[in-house]
Every structure is written in C-alpha cells, then in structure tokens.
Design a protein around this motif. Sequence first.
Motif, PDB file in Angstrom:
ATOM      1  N   GLY A 183       5.577 -17.530 -29.553  1.00 40.03           N
ATOM      2  CA  GLY A 183       6.869 -17.917 -29.716  1.00 40.03           C
ATOM      3  C   GLY A 183       7.197 -18.430 -31.334  1.00 40.03           C
ATOM      4  O   GLY A 183       8.175 -18.799 -31.643  1.00 40.03           O
ATOM      5  N   TYR A 220      -0.011 -12.933 -20.307  1.00 43.90           N
ATOM      6  CA  TYR A 220       1.219 -13.491 -20.268  1.00 43.90           C
ATOM      7  C   TYR A 220       2.089 -12.872 -21.597  1.00 43.90           C
ATOM      8  O   TYR A 220       1.954 -13.701 -22.552  1.00 43.90           O
ATOM      9  CB  TYR A 220       1.130 -15.005 -19.925  1.00 43.90           C
ATOM     10  N   ARG A 222       5.721 -12.503 -23.681  1.00 39.18           N
ATOM     11  CA  ARG A 222       6.993 -13.072 -24.006  1.00 39.18           C
ATOM     12  C   ARG A 222       8.089 -11.773 -23.763  1.00 39.18           C
ATOM     13  O   ARG A 222       7.808 -10.615 -24.066  1.00 39.18           O
ATOM     14  CB  ARG A 222       7.464 -13.576 -25.053  1.00 39.18           C
ATOM     15  N   SER A 223       9.134 -12.426 -22.921  1.00 31.73           N
ATOM     16  CA  SER A 223      10.281 -11.338 -22.555  1.00 31.73           C
ATOM     17  C   SER A 223      10.860 -10.804 -23.720  1.00 31.73           C
ATOM     18  O   SER A 223      11.577  -9.933 -23.806  1.00 31.73           O
ATOM     19  CB  SER A 223      11.183 -12.039 -21.738  1.00 31.73           C
ATOM     20  N   GLU A 224      10.860 -11.402 -24.719  1.00 33.10           N
ATOM     21  CA  GLU A 224      11.341 -10.894 -26.094  1.00 33.10           C
ATOM     22  C   GLU A 224      10.504  -9.696 -26.596  1.00 33.10           C
ATOM     23  O   GLU A 224      11.166  -9.159 -27.694  1.00 33.10           O
ATOM     24  CB  GLU A 224      11.452 -11.929 -27.202  1.00 33.10           C
ATOM     25  N   TYR A 225       9.367  -9.355 -26.088  1.00 34.65           N
ATOM     26  CA  TYR A 225       8.306  -8.390 -26.561  1.00 34.65           C
ATOM     27  C   TYR A 225       8.602  -6.970 -25.600  1.00 34.65           C
ATOM     28  O   TYR A 225       7.461  -6.821 -25.056  1.00 34.65           O
ATOM     29  CB  TYR A 225       7.108  -8.888 -26.888  1.00 34.65           C
ATOM     30  N   ARG A 262       5.281 -11.161 -17.422  1.00 31.20           N
ATOM     31  CA  ARG A 262       6.445 -11.292 -18.410  1.00 31.20           C
ATOM     32  C   ARG A 262       6.697 -12.832 -18.454  1.00 31.20           C
ATOM     33  O   ARG A 262       6.950 -13.263 -17.353  1.00 31.20           O
ATOM     34  CB  ARG A 262       7.627 -10.249 -17.889  1.00 31.20           C
ATOM     35  N   ALA A 263       6.892 -13.209 -19.352  1.00 30.21           N
ATOM     36  CA  ALA A 263       7.301 -14.696 -19.550  1.00 30.21           C
ATOM     37  C   ALA A 263       8.907 -14.866 -19.424  1.00 30.21           C
ATOM     38  O   ALA A 263       9.405 -13.354 -19.508  1.00 30.21           O
ATOM     39  CB  ALA A 263       7.074 -15.337 -20.889  1.00 30.21           C
ATOM     40  N   ALA A 264       9.477 -15.846 -19.731  1.00 25.66           N
ATOM     41  CA  ALA A 264      11.257 -15.827 -19.528  1.00 25.66           C
ATOM     42  C   ALA A 264      11.740 -16.797 -20.529  1.00 25.66           C
ATOM     43  O   ALA A 264      12.555 -17.276 -20.400  1.00 25.66           O
ATOM     44  CB  ALA A 264      11.456 -16.154 -18.084  1.00 25.66           C
ATOM     45  N   GLY A 265      11.158 -16.840 -21.619  1.00 26.06           N
ATOM     46  CA  GLY A 265      11.865 -17.226 -22.912  1.00 26.06           C
ATOM     47  C   GLY A 265      11.919 -18.812 -23.125  1.00 26.06           C
ATOM     48  O   GLY A 265      12.818 -19.548 -23.199  1.00 26.06           O
TER      49      GLY A 265
ATOM     50  N   MET B  23       7.917 -15.455 -10.656  1.00 31.45           N
ATOM     51  CA  MET B  23       8.367 -15.121 -11.967  1.00 31.45           C
ATOM     52  C   MET B  23       8.444 -13.551 -11.734  1.00 31.45           C
ATOM     53  O   MET B  23       9.589 -12.984 -12.236  1.00 31.45           O
ATOM     54  CB  MET B  23       7.346 -15.253 -13.074  1.00 31.45           C
ATOM     55  N   HIS B  27      12.131 -11.574 -12.534  1.00 28.61           N
ATOM     56  CA  HIS B  27      12.378 -10.589 -13.300  1.00 28.61           C
ATOM     57  C   HIS B  27      13.062  -9.356 -12.670  1.00 28.61           C
ATOM     58  O   HIS B  27      14.127  -8.683 -13.238  1.00 28.61           O
ATOM     59  CB  HIS B  27      11.173 -10.251 -14.087  1.00 28.61           C
ATOM     60  N   TYR B  62      13.950 -21.594 -17.325  1.00 29.13           N
ATOM     61  CA  TYR B  62      13.747 -20.428 -18.464  1.00 29.13           C
ATOM     62  C   TYR B  62      14.906 -19.960 -18.729  1.00 29.13           C
ATOM     63  O   TYR B  62      15.994 -19.530 -18.326  1.00 29.13           O
ATOM     64  CB  TYR B  62      13.031 -19.432 -17.735  1.00 29.13           C
ATOM     65  N   HIS B  63      15.153 -19.976 -20.119  1.00 27.67           N
ATOM     66  CA  HIS B  63      16.195 -19.283 -20.974  1.00 27.67           C
ATOM     67  C   HIS B  63      16.616 -18.062 -20.695  1.00 27.67           C
ATOM     68  O   HIS B  63      17.682 -17.601 -20.570  1.00 27.67           O
ATOM     69  CB  HIS B  63      15.890 -19.618 -22.376  1.00 27.67           C
ATOM     70  N   HIS B  64      15.574 -17.229 -20.157  1.00 26.89           N
ATOM     71  CA  HIS B  64      15.846 -15.913 -19.926  1.00 26.89           C
ATOM     72  C   HIS B  64      16.669 -15.612 -18.607  1.00 26.89           C
ATOM     73  O   HIS B  64      17.527 -14.606 -18.742  1.00 26.89           O
ATOM     74  CB  HIS B  64      14.608 -14.994 -20.015  1.00 26.89           C
TER      75      HIS B  64
END
Lengths: 516, 156
Positions: A183, A220, A222-225, A262-265, B23, B27, B62-64
């Motif tokens: 991040g 794990y 990041r969802s940005e990827y 997947r993470a979530a930001g 999680m 998603h 979580y922001h997402h």
Amino acid sequence: MNTIYIPRDSSALSLGANLVATAIAREAESRHIPLEIVRNGSRGMFWLEPLVEVATDTGRIAYGPVTPDQVASLFDAGFLGGGQHALNLGLTDELPWMKQQERLTFARVGITDPVSLQDYIAHDGYKGLRNAIGMAPQDIVQQVTDSGLRGRGGAAFPTGIKWKTVLEAPAEQKYIVCNADEGDSGTFSDRMIMEGDPFVLIEGMTIAGIAVGATQGYIYVRSEYPHSIVTLNLAIKSAYEAGYLGREILGSRHDFYLEVRRAAGAYVCGEETALLESLEGKRGLVRFKPPLPAISGLFGKPTIINNVISLATVPIIMDKGSVYYRDYGMGRSRGTLPIQLAGNIKHGGLVEKAFGVTLRELLYDYGGGSASGRPIKAVQVGGPLGAYLPESQFDTPLDYEEFSKLWAVLGHGGIVVFDDTVDMAHMARYAFEFCAIESCGKCTPCRIGSTRGVEVMDKIMTGTDHAKHIALVRDLSDTMLNGSLCALGGMTPYPVLSALNHFPEDFGIHKKEQVA
Amino acid sequence: MHDQMARIESHIESHQHMAGALMPLLHAIQDDLGYIPEECYGVIAKALNLSVAEIHGVVTFYHHFRSHPPGRHVLQVCRAESCQAMGCGALETHVKSSLGIDYHETTSDGSITLEPVYCLGNCACSPTIMLDDEVYGRVSPQQVESLLANARRENP
C-alpha cells in the motif's frame, strides 16, 4: 517466426500497452507476417512504456514508448529485424539503466513470459526448490539465515530468524502467508514480481513451506491490483497441474497448497497482524504482540508472514547459495534491494541494486532529475510513514542502519520525488490525514492523534498561535511515536517531524527563530 | 430483490466452507451485484456462525466494500504522495467540479461514482486514476474528461 514482447504489467497497460499489442497484431495480419507476441513483465523503464522488444540474433532490441499510430511506421522500418526508427533504443540489455543494475530477485522480470512455467524453468526456475527438497529443514533455514536476507516489506527483520522460530514451534498445522498488500505510495516492486514473474514467488513460498513444515499458503493481494491477481492465479494453476504445488511436490513427501486472497483497500492490513485478522475474515485490527505470528499467527497457528520480495528472493539463495547473495551489499544490509523511483522523476521505474548505492546516484544517474525539470527539494523514502530527506542528505547510501542514523527508513524501497513547488507543511498535514483515514482505531494515539494532528496543522498553516501549535505538533508526535500499537500511528511522526525539521520555512518558521 | 437473494445464497453456498470465508464471500457478492446489500447480512451471519454486527463491522471497515449500489462506473483518483508530486491536486479539483460531486458521491444521472484511492502501484506514471478495472497513468484533466465522457455515453 518473429517474436516480440509487449508487457502485460499494469503500468505498461496504464499507458496503452494493450492498444499497442492489438495494433501490432492487426498490422502483422494485414501484412501476412507471422508473429508471436509474448506479454512479458516490464523491464521497469516506465518512461519508455509501452516498450516493445523484438527478438533478433544479437539480442532483444527495444522500441519505445510506442503508440498505436506509430505501429505502421515501425513495420515500414522493418522493426521486426531491428530496423532503424526514431523509437529504436538499441539492445535492451545495453541500455545504461539495465546494464548497471544487479538484478537477482528481478532476474527474469521482463525477460520471460510470466505465465509460462516452461519459460520459468528454462530460465533457472525451480532450481532452488529442487535443492531445498533434498535438504533437511534446519539446513534450508540456515541457508536463508546465512544469506543475510532481511524482511523487504519494511521492517528489515532477519528472514531466517523468523523462519527458525516457526520451524521450532510444534504444531499440526502451520501457514505461509505472503504479504502482498503493497500500500505504500511510491512502491510497485511486489506488483512487478506478481505480474512479471509470479512463479518466483510461488517457488519461494513453497520452499518456505518445506523449510518449516507448513502445507498451506496464502497470498494476500491488494484489491487495487486486479492484474496481479489474474497473473498469480494463472501461474498457480500451471504449478498445480505440473506437480509443483499440491500433494507430494515433485514426488517428495512434502505437500503445499497455495491460494490467492484479495484484500479490500485497508492500508493497515499491510501490518502483519492486521493482515492475519483480515485473512481470518475479520476487521483488520492490529493485534497485540506477543505472541508473535511465528508462534501464534493465522488461525492461532505458527505462521511465516513475509513480504513478496523477501519470499521471491529465497529461490536464488537456494539456487546459488547464501554466500552468493550475501556478497552483495554493505554493512548489515546484505544482498540487493529493488528500488522504486516514483513521483516527480524524469526516469521513473525499478532499479535493483546492491545496498550501498546513494540516493544521489539513484535520483540523478538513474532518474535523470525531476520530471518537471525543477530542482528536487525533497524525497520521501519508504512510503507514507517514511521520513522526508532534503538535498543535503542525498549522499546517504541505501543501507538500513545508515538511514536509521538519520531518523529515516528504507522501508519497502520506494522513493517519491518532489520538486521545489512542494509545500512541506501540506505534506505533513497529509501524513496525519492519511493516518486518520487508515487508522484501524484500536489504539488512541493513532485513532485520535491523527485527527488532532490535522487540526493542529491547519492552525499552523493559518498562523493561529503559531509557536504554541508547533510545540503541540511535536508533543503530539511524541505521543504517537511512543504510544501507538503499530507502525501506522507510530511512524506517522516520521514524515511530519522530518518535514518540520528539514523545511521549517514551509511551516512559517524562519531559520533564526529555529536556532533561538 | 428475490433474484438478488438467490444469487447471494449461491455465493454463500460456494464460499462458506473456506477457511476465513467472509472476505472472499463479500468480494464475490460485490463483484456480482456491485455492492453488499444490508438485507443479506443476516443470512451471511447465519451461514458463517457470526453475528450481524460482525458482518456490518467488516463491510464498513474496508474502503473497498460498499453497502449501497454505486454508479454504473466507478472512478478512483489516486491521492497518495507520488501522485501529489505530479499534480493530482489539480486533477481532483477538476474532476470534482466537472462531475459536480465530491468523493464518495454519485452523479445525478447515476453514471459515475467518485472515490479517492491511496496508491494504485503506478507511481512511476503519476498521476494515476482507475476507471472500473482499468488503470490509466500520466493522465491529464482532458484525458480523464474524455474517458468519463465515453463512459457516460455507454448505455447502462
């Protein structure tokens, strides 16, 4: 058949690599030229992306940055044979940027087809795993320890010591967790590995599993990827199919299963215990330590949690030996660091060098100065929790201990460059703001301190009770530094105080006042 | 809504036996529906043996994750240091005023939701934005404008 390479790396895609690939395929078809397009990782020269490479008898010749409307002229110039064209940069390996690097972890990135297991094996892949399979677990851990590898996520903890703790922790089930929640602003080396050479990460995790007796791994991400997740999953699938993952790996008695999560930001989930909470399906709240994750980690079991680069460096250590790796570097910082040049820099990208290279060499010899052409005023090294360094500190060699002497950190190796238009008081305010947005909320210094920090900075910036608020921001930083549970609150004072100490004029303090 | 619940239940069925299932399940629901409807917290809680409060806690942490439907397209503008060093501040101002909305809001025609993001890992190509699942680097306000115009022209 002609072979050309066009990266599938996110940054290359962000500059139109897919459009270029489509245009080239179409042009080749209309000219009836048989063509194989390999979607490789990026070489890390992002000012030249989309970079198209052509395989020739003398090596790969680079053309870039290519736009779709230049494609026809490239064909006219005979670029498939290395023909002359305004975009012809010569042999990729001879470009100064590439030639002077020491690419160990990134040895294959940009060279191989990232999702081809065959290509990975043809370029020394899985040699480390084959060696590890024949070794006693203690010997694998010892080899990693002897290499001097330290955690590349930022904390720089000796990787081998962490592994030893997990090896010696008795448990039915142990886990290998890869922290790919990259991040930090200014960093993208994890992403480049996941998109450019995912097998090296898979191999590193498998070796870790064999070393400590863990049979399940999680990455794990990041969802940005989104592109990293796709590439990893393709590579994992091939590894399972070929017996490099799953039951009895390569016919040995070792099992290892691997899954991408997947993470979530949430930035704080880059902190290892928050990440474990998240993997368990909870809010990413930081845990108290002890117990260490090595003793009680994921689902309460002994867990190795390492950064992508740490794990992706293990295969070369197991292939070429600990001495080979340890011979690079300086002091207690052994091996190489994938450095990321970012922000206001003319030539941004990935430089892997042995520790000891100076900031100045990176900023000017590699980076070519600022993108704007204005003087570089400050660089932030090590992400949003890293200190700002002024020009007077640019001769510092990249070394964990040298940086720590300056009250700075190397972190994950990201360097964000700012020219002289930056207002450092604004950046200090932003550091608090970011902390307030991303705080997990568990400890008060971080949760409340960050919000109070923004308010105090607003008063400093408008000149309200100036001296009083400068004293207050120092006091608040002291509380956060010493009272926070993890690095998010505990290191937010690094950018704040370094900005204040090195650039007092931006905070409305005149040099004379500061001395007084 | 009935169809939605059926889809959510099929996601629950395919995820509930995973270790740390929440999680990946959230998603899957958001990928499918665009958001995680509050109405489904109860069934998720029951299936995973958690409380509704825990589901709410995770979705909001979580922001997402979002508990309300977004616009047809989501525009994320990177606000992190590297993009700031390359002028994302001006880009943010431009985008907000041209869309007439602030962060976490959706245009009145329902076409664009605007979100801040803290790093897309494209820091050698700042400033960066992400429109839906595509990252765009070294963007100018004009370029973002034309991407948005194209996106808004598309039928839902």
